[in-house]
Write a protein that holds these residues in place. Structure first.
Motif, PDB file in Angstrom:
ATOM      1  N   LEU A   1       0.833  -1.196   0.000  1.00 57.20           N
ATOM      2  CA  LEU A   1       0.000   0.000   0.000  1.00 57.20           C
ATOM      3  C   LEU A   1       0.871   1.250   0.000  1.00 57.20           C
ATOM      4  CD1 LEU A   1      -2.799   1.335   0.258  1.00 57.20           C
ATOM      5  CD2 LEU A   1      -2.518   1.177   2.734  1.00 57.20           C
ATOM      6  N   PHE A   2       0.543   2.208  -0.872  1.00 53.96           N
ATOM      7  CA  PHE A   2       1.283   3.462  -0.979  1.00 53.96           C
ATOM      8  C   PHE A   2       0.331   4.649  -0.940  1.00 53.96           C
ATOM      9  CE2 PHE A   2       4.065   0.410  -2.974  1.00 53.96           C
ATOM     10  CZ  PHE A   2       5.320   0.788  -2.527  1.00 53.96           C
ATOM     11  N   VAL A   3       0.838   5.762  -0.447  1.00 50.48           N
ATOM     12  CA  VAL A   3       0.159   7.055  -0.484  1.00 50.48           C
ATOM     13  C   VAL A   3       1.105   8.002  -1.207  1.00 50.48           C
ATOM     14  CG1 VAL A   3      -0.734   8.960   0.904  1.00 50.48           C
ATOM     15  CG2 VAL A   3      -1.033   6.613   1.685  1.00 50.48           C
ATOM     16  N   LEU A   4       0.566   8.838  -2.092  1.00 56.90           N
ATOM     17  CA  LEU A   4       1.409   9.793  -2.807  1.00 56.90           C
ATOM     18  C   LEU A   4       1.966  10.837  -1.849  1.00 56.90           C
ATOM     19  CD1 LEU A   4      -0.660  10.538  -6.026  1.00 56.90           C
ATOM     20  CD2 LEU A   4       1.297   9.012  -5.781  1.00 56.90           C
ATOM     21  N   SER A   5       3.222  11.135  -1.997  1.00 54.28           N
ATOM     22  CA  SER A   5       3.843  12.224  -1.247  1.00 54.28           C
ATOM     23  C   SER A   5       3.206  13.537  -1.685  1.00 54.28           C
ATOM     24  CB  SER A   5       5.340  12.262  -1.538  1.00 54.28           C
ATOM     25  OG  SER A   5       5.903  13.477  -1.107  1.00 54.28           O
ATOM     26  N   PRO A   6       3.013  14.481  -0.771  1.00 53.11           N
ATOM     27  CA  PRO A   6       2.455  15.776  -1.173  1.00 53.11           C
ATOM     28  C   PRO A   6       3.372  16.546  -2.119  1.00 53.11           C
ATOM     29  CG  PRO A   6       3.012  15.768   1.177  1.00 53.11           C
ATOM     30  CD  PRO A   6       3.236  14.391   0.661  1.00 53.11           C
ATOM     31  N   HIS A   7       4.633  16.113  -2.242  1.00 58.15           N
ATOM     32  CA  HIS A   7       5.595  16.792  -3.116  1.00 58.15           C
ATOM     33  C   HIS A   7       5.593  16.226  -4.537  1.00 58.15           C
ATOM     34  CE1 HIS A   7       6.961  18.646   0.510  1.00 58.15           C
ATOM     35  NE2 HIS A   7       7.268  17.482   1.026  1.00 58.15           N
ATOM     36  N   MET A   8       4.826  15.155  -4.770  1.00 55.59           N
ATOM     37  CA  MET A   8       4.772  14.560  -6.108  1.00 55.59           C
ATOM     38  C   MET A   8       3.872  15.374  -7.021  1.00 55.59           C
ATOM     39  SD  MET A   8       4.769  10.457  -5.812  1.00 55.59           S
ATOM     40  CE  MET A   8       4.631  10.416  -7.565  1.00 55.59           C
TER      41      MET A   8
ATOM     42  N   GLU B   1       9.454   5.813   0.905  1.00 57.61           N
ATOM     43  CA  GLU B   1       9.989   5.825   2.267  1.00 57.61           C
ATOM     44  C   GLU B   1       8.869   5.423   3.216  1.00 57.61           C
ATOM     45  OE1 GLU B   1       9.571  10.409   3.705  1.00 57.61           O
ATOM     46  OE2 GLU B   1      11.235   9.956   2.350  1.00 57.61           O
ATOM     47  N   ALA B   2       9.218   5.083   4.432  1.00 60.03           N
ATOM     48  CA  ALA B   2       8.211   4.730   5.431  1.00 60.03           C
ATOM     49  C   ALA B   2       7.329   5.936   5.706  1.00 60.03           C
ATOM     50  CB  ALA B   2       8.889   4.268   6.721  1.00 60.03           C
ATOM     51  N   ALA B   3       6.045   5.682   5.898  1.00 63.87           N
ATOM     52  CA  ALA B   3       5.093   6.761   6.192  1.00 63.87           C
ATOM     53  C   ALA B   3       4.747   6.744   7.675  1.00 63.87           C
ATOM     54  CB  ALA B   3       3.837   6.590   5.355  1.00 63.87           C
ATOM     55  N   ARG B   4       4.487   7.907   8.213  1.00 66.58           N
ATOM     56  CA  ARG B   4       4.102   7.998   9.618  1.00 66.58           C
ATOM     57  C   ARG B   4       2.593   7.855   9.764  1.00 66.58           C
ATOM     58  NH1 ARG B   4       7.637  13.187  11.602  1.00 66.58           N
ATOM     59  NH2 ARG B   4       9.669  12.284  11.120  1.00 66.58           N
ATOM     60  N   ASN B   5       2.186   7.168  10.798  1.00 67.14           N
ATOM     61  CA  ASN B   5       0.783   7.061  11.198  1.00 67.14           C
ATOM     62  C   ASN B   5      -0.131   6.363  10.197  1.00 67.14           C
ATOM     63  OD1 ASN B   5       1.425   8.508  13.576  1.00 67.14           O
ATOM     64  ND2 ASN B   5       1.195  10.416  12.462  1.00 67.14           N
ATOM     65  N   ILE B   6       0.421   5.611   9.237  1.00 63.53           N
ATOM     66  CA  ILE B   6      -0.410   4.788   8.353  1.00 63.53           C
ATOM     67  C   ILE B   6       0.284   3.452   8.122  1.00 63.53           C
ATOM     68  CG2 ILE B   6      -1.438   6.762   7.134  1.00 63.53           C
ATOM     69  CD1 ILE B   6       0.329   5.991   4.745  1.00 63.53           C
ATOM     70  N   LEU B   7      -0.504   2.479   7.725  1.00 68.05           N
ATOM     71  CA  LEU B   7       0.058   1.178   7.370  1.00 68.05           C
ATOM     72  C   LEU B   7       0.346   1.204   5.878  1.00 68.05           C
ATOM     73  CD1 LEU B   7      -2.367  -1.144   9.322  1.00 68.05           C
ATOM     74  CD2 LEU B   7      -0.033  -0.526   9.925  1.00 68.05           C
ATOM     75  N   GLY B   8       1.528   1.598   5.518  1.00 67.71           N
ATOM     76  CA  GLY B   8       1.896   1.691   4.114  1.00 67.71           C
ATOM     77  C   GLY B   8       3.142   2.519   3.953  1.00 67.71           C
ATOM     78  N   TYR B   9       3.391   2.915   2.719  1.00 67.39           N
ATOM     79  CA  TYR B   9       4.596   3.658   2.376  1.00 67.39           C
ATOM     80  C   TYR B   9       4.222   4.962   1.688  1.00 67.39           C
ATOM     81  CZ  TYR B   9       6.658  -0.893   3.203  1.00 67.39           C
ATOM     82  OH  TYR B   9       7.036  -2.080   3.766  1.00 67.39           O
ATOM     83  N   LEU B  10       5.143   5.896   1.700  1.00 68.38           N
ATOM     84  CA  LEU B  10       4.962   7.197   1.068  1.00 68.38           C
ATOM     85  C   LEU B  10       5.724   7.191  -0.258  1.00 68.38           C
ATOM     86  CD1 LEU B  10       3.693   9.974   1.660  1.00 68.38           C
ATOM     87  CD2 LEU B  10       5.863  10.635   2.677  1.00 68.38           C
ATOM     88  N   ALA B  11       4.990   7.212  -1.362  1.00 74.74           N
ATOM     89  CA  ALA B  11       5.599   7.177  -2.696  1.00 74.74           C
ATOM     90  C   ALA B  11       6.211   8.535  -3.022  1.00 74.74           C
ATOM     91  CB  ALA B  11       4.568   6.799  -3.743  1.00 74.74           C
TER      92      ALA B  11
END
Length: 72
Positions: free
Chosen positions: A27-34, A56-66
Motif C-alpha cells: 500500500l502506498f500514499v502519494l507524497s504531497p511533493h509529487m 519511504e516509510a510513512a508515519r501514522n499509516i500502514l503503508g509507504y509514502l511514494a
C-alpha cells in the motif's frame, strides 16, 4: 531510498496498491511533493502498467509514502 517494481492493482484518490512480481501487495500514499494525482493513478491501474516506485516509510499509516513513480 528503496525502490520496488510491480503493477498498480488498485487506485483510489492519492492511494494505490502495487503488486510485485512475487504476488505480494504493498500500500502506498502519494507524497504531497509529487506532481502525480489520483487521476494519474487510475490510468496506471486501468492499463495495468508496470512501474517502479521510490518510497519511504510513512508515519501514522500502514503503508509507504511514494516519492517517485516511473513507468518501466
Amino acid at each position: 531510498m528503496p525502490t520496488i517494481r510491480g503493477v498498480v492493482t488498485i487506485a483510489q484518490e492519492s492511494r494505490f496498491q502495487l503488486t510485485d512480481g512475487e504476488g505480494v501487495s504493498h500500500l502506498f500514499v502519494l507524497s504531497p511533493h509529487m506532481l502525480a494525482e489520483g487521476d494519474d493513478l487510475e490510468g496506471l491501474q486501468r492499463e495495468q502498467a508496470r512501474i517502479r516506485v521510490t518510497y519511504e516509510a510513512a508515519r501514522n499509516i500502514l503503508g509507504y509514502l511514494a516519492q517517485r513513480i516511473e513507468r518501466i
